[in-house]
Design a protein around this motif. Structure first.
Motif, PDB file in Angstrom:
ATOM      1  N   ARG A 105     -21.496  18.327  -0.767  1.00 12.94           N
ATOM      2  CA  ARG A 105     -20.456  17.369  -1.111  1.00 12.94           C
ATOM      3  C   ARG A 105     -20.020  17.574  -2.549  1.00 12.94           C
ATOM      4  N   SER A 106     -18.729  17.398  -2.820  1.00 13.69           N
ATOM      5  CA  SER A 106     -18.167  17.661  -4.143  1.00 13.69           C
ATOM      6  C   SER A 106     -18.808  16.782  -5.211  1.00 13.69           C
ATOM      7  N   ILE A 107     -18.862  17.322  -6.425  1.00 15.76           N
ATOM      8  CA  ILE A 107     -19.355  16.550  -7.561  1.00 15.76           C
ATOM      9  C   ILE A 107     -18.355  15.474  -7.955  1.00 15.76           C
ATOM     10  N   ILE A 108     -17.104  15.631  -7.512  1.00 19.53           N
ATOM     11  CA  ILE A 108     -16.064  14.629  -7.762  1.00 19.53           C
ATOM     12  C   ILE A 108     -16.250  13.477  -6.786  1.00 19.53           C
ATOM     13  N   LYS A 109     -16.322  12.280  -7.298  1.00 19.53           N
ATOM     14  CA  LYS A 109     -16.539  11.111  -6.449  1.00 19.53           C
ATOM     15  C   LYS A 109     -15.215  10.572  -5.901  1.00 19.53           C
ATOM     16  N   ASP A 110     -15.339   9.757  -4.858  1.00 22.59           N
ATOM     17  CA  ASP A 110     -14.225   9.003  -4.289  1.00 22.59           C
ATOM     18  C   ASP A 110     -13.140   9.888  -3.676  1.00 22.59           C
ATOM     19  N   LEU A 111     -13.509  11.042  -3.116  1.00 20.17           N
ATOM     20  CA  LEU A 111     -12.549  11.844  -2.372  1.00 20.17           C
ATOM     21  C   LEU A 111     -12.359  11.220  -0.990  1.00 20.17           C
ATOM     22  N   GLU A 112     -11.103  11.144  -0.545  1.00 24.88           N
ATOM     23  CA  GLU A 112     -10.808  10.375   0.662  1.00 24.88           C
ATOM     24  C   GLU A 112     -11.335  11.005   1.944  1.00 24.88           C
ATOM     25  N   VAL A 113     -11.176  12.328   2.085  1.00 26.87           N
ATOM     26  CA  VAL A 113     -11.508  12.974   3.357  1.00 26.87           C
ATOM     27  C   VAL A 113     -12.492  14.109   3.112  1.00 26.87           C
ATOM     28  N   LEU A 114     -13.626  14.047   3.786  1.00 24.47           N
ATOM     29  CA  LEU A 114     -14.664  15.072   3.694  1.00 24.47           C
ATOM     30  C   LEU A 114     -14.713  15.831   5.012  1.00 24.47           C
ATOM     31  N   LEU A 115     -14.532  17.154   4.951  1.00 20.45           N
ATOM     32  CA  LEU A 115     -14.493  17.970   6.161  1.00 20.45           C
ATOM     33  C   LEU A 115     -15.533  19.079   6.084  1.00 20.45           C
TER      34      LEU A 115
ATOM     35  N   LEU B 138     -15.833  12.852  11.616  1.00 19.53           N
ATOM     36  CA  LEU B 138     -16.922  11.958  11.238  1.00 19.53           C
ATOM     37  C   LEU B 138     -18.208  12.300  11.980  1.00 19.53           C
ATOM     38  N   GLN B 139     -18.084  12.719  13.229  1.00 22.03           N
ATOM     39  CA  GLN B 139     -19.260  13.129  13.987  1.00 22.03           C
ATOM     40  C   GLN B 139     -19.874  14.390  13.378  1.00 22.03           C
ATOM     41  N   ARG B 140     -19.034  15.298  12.914  1.00 16.36           N
ATOM     42  CA  ARG B 140     -19.546  16.510  12.270  1.00 16.36           C
ATOM     43  C   ARG B 140     -20.267  16.159  10.975  1.00 16.36           C
ATOM     44  N   CYS B 141     -19.728  15.194  10.226  1.00 13.49           N
ATOM     45  CA  CYS B 141     -20.408  14.728   9.003  1.00 13.49           C
ATOM     46  C   CYS B 141     -21.791  14.165   9.350  1.00 13.49           C
ATOM     47  N   ARG B 142     -21.860  13.400  10.428  1.00 13.49           N
ATOM     48  CA  ARG B 142     -23.137  12.805  10.832  1.00 13.49           C
ATOM     49  C   ARG B 142     -24.124  13.885  11.235  1.00 13.49           C
ATOM     50  N   GLU B 143     -23.667  14.883  11.988  1.00  9.31           N
ATOM     51  CA  GLU B 143     -24.560  15.940  12.439  1.00  9.31           C
ATOM     52  C   GLU B 143     -25.124  16.747  11.268  1.00  9.31           C
ATOM     53  N   GLN B 144     -24.314  16.919  10.220  1.00 11.35           N
ATOM     54  CA  GLN B 144     -24.765  17.660   9.057  1.00 11.35           C
ATOM     55  C   GLN B 144     -25.369  16.762   7.993  1.00 11.35           C
TER      56      GLN B 144
ATOM     57  N   GLN C  99       0.836  -1.195   0.000  1.00 12.16           N
ATOM     58  CA  GLN C  99       0.000   0.000   0.000  1.00 12.16           C
ATOM     59  C   GLN C  99       0.870   1.242   0.000  1.00 12.16           C
ATOM     60  N   SER C 100       0.689   2.082  -0.992  1.00 13.13           N
ATOM     61  CA  SER C 100       1.431   3.333  -1.079  1.00 13.13           C
ATOM     62  C   SER C 100       0.812   4.369  -0.169  1.00 13.13           C
ATOM     63  N   LEU C 101       1.651   4.992   0.654  1.00 14.98           N
ATOM     64  CA  LEU C 101       1.180   6.058   1.532  1.00 14.98           C
ATOM     65  C   LEU C 101       1.527   7.380   0.869  1.00 14.98           C
ATOM     66  N   GLY C 102       0.632   7.914   0.103  1.00 15.28           N
ATOM     67  CA  GLY C 102       0.914   9.139  -0.631  1.00 15.28           C
ATOM     68  C   GLY C 102      -0.080  10.225  -0.322  1.00 15.28           C
ATOM     69  N   SER C 103      -0.346  11.034  -1.320  1.00 12.66           N
ATOM     70  CA  SER C 103      -1.250  12.164  -1.130  1.00 12.66           C
ATOM     71  C   SER C 103      -2.696  11.686  -1.088  1.00 12.66           C
ATOM     72  N   TRP C 104      -3.545  12.523  -0.539  1.00 12.76           N
ATOM     73  CA  TRP C 104      -4.972  12.232  -0.477  1.00 12.76           C
ATOM     74  C   TRP C 104      -5.709  13.539  -0.692  1.00 12.76           C
ATOM     75  N   ALA C 105      -6.921  13.442  -1.182  1.00 17.21           N
ATOM     76  CA  ALA C 105      -7.699  14.633  -1.519  1.00 17.21           C
ATOM     77  C   ALA C 105      -8.609  15.024  -0.364  1.00 17.21           C
ATOM     78  N   LEU C 106      -8.743  16.327  -0.145  1.00 13.76           N
ATOM     79  CA  LEU C 106      -9.583  16.872   0.913  1.00 13.76           C
ATOM     80  C   LEU C 106     -10.738  17.637   0.294  1.00 13.76           C
ATOM     81  N   ASN C 107     -11.953  17.349   0.745  1.00 11.54           N
ATOM     82  CA  ASN C 107     -13.139  18.084   0.305  1.00 11.54           C
ATOM     83  C   ASN C 107     -13.678  18.892   1.488  1.00 11.54           C
ATOM     84  N   ILE C 108     -13.523  20.213   1.434  1.00 11.47           N
ATOM     85  CA  ILE C 108     -14.062  21.107   2.461  1.00 11.47           C
ATOM     86  C   ILE C 108     -15.460  21.516   2.038  1.00 11.47           C
TER      87      ILE C 108
END
Length: 253
Positions: free
Chosen positions: A132-142, A242-248, A5-14
């Motif tokens: 939520r972004s129109i781009i699918k499969d983003l790793e982290v949603l904030l 994750l709790q913030r995602c659930r609340e919203q 498993q490569s530990l590289g960059s990941w995408a953030l969706n604010i």
């Protein structure tokens, strides 16, 4: 690498970006910390009217540049806050696909007329949106939780503080050492992920982002091995997110 498993960059969706703050403000702040950054607006209009994919000009035997053709290591901020309902043209659909491929696969899509060519391109990506972004499969949603903002300059904006932040980011992002995960930390991480996955219904891809976050946490403290205390710090932040995602009422990932 950890195993295969490569530990590289990941995408953030604010998400839940405030209406009274332009995304350009975030882009300007980021530009103070990293060597290269770019901010591109993603809307129904720009997807169809602007060139997103480099195009091969066979008559001149050259590649015509496009917006996504950025230097490796660039931090790309994508502004989706003006994206509204509407019909996207055929070219816009291709542009959207190219954006998704760049973010999720780290590959630049080049238009060779009858077929596409994908060129590896390592970027860091932050997608800013109202929902939520129109781009699918983003790793982290904030999701943001805006409070009243104090717009007075802080000590963190002083030149010496900025220089220190730039140095820290440079050391962390340019250090090639792998993350060592002892057996006790690996077992704890595995158990915690199984518990969180059942509680918040996240998908398996989030584990890759967690490993990347854990590596960044360790490198921030000049450590090469993941300890239980460092992992607990990462897990605590992730549970809050994750709790913030659930609340919203936003799907976590």
């Amino acid at each position: 690498l950890h195993g295969n498993q490569s530990l590289g960059s990941w995408a953030l969706n604010i998400t839940n970006w405030p209406n009274d703050i332009p995304v350009a403000s975030l882009s300007d702040a980021v530009a103070e910390l990293v060597p290269r950054s770019a901010c591109l607006e993603v809307s129904t209009e720009t997807l169809g009217s602007q060139r997103w994919r480099p195009r091969k000009d066979f008559e001149a035997n050259r590649l015509v540049a496009a917006q996504l053709q950025l230097a490796p290591g660039t931090l790309l901020v994508l502004d989706e806050t003006r994206l509204s309902e509407g019909t996207i043209s055929g070219e816009g659909v291709k542009a959207l696909g190219a954006i998704g491929t760049l973010i999720t696969e780290q590959k630049l899509t080049c238009d060779y007329q009858s077929y596409d060519v994908h060129i590896p391109l390592e970027l860091s990506c932050v997608v800013v949106s109202k929902q939520r972004s129109i781009i699918k499969d983003l790793e982290v949603l904030l999701p943001m939780n805006p409070q009243s903002l104090d717009r007075t300059p802080s000590k963190a904006s002083m030149p010496s503080s900025l220089d220190a932040a730039r140095l820290l980011l440079g050391l962390v992002t340019r250090r090639p050492c792998p993350l060592q995960i002892p057996d006790n930390a690996a077992h704890r991480l595995s158990a915690d992920f199984a518990e969180v996955r059942q509680e918040f219904q996240v998908n398996s891809g989030l584990c890759h982002a967690w490993l990347s976050l854990a590596r960044a946490q360790c490198l921030t403290f000049a450590e090469e091995a993941l300890t239980l205390s460092r992992w607990q710090a990462v897990l605590g932040c992730e549970r809050q997110r994750l709790q913030r995602c659930r609340e919203q009422r936003i799907a976590c990932c």
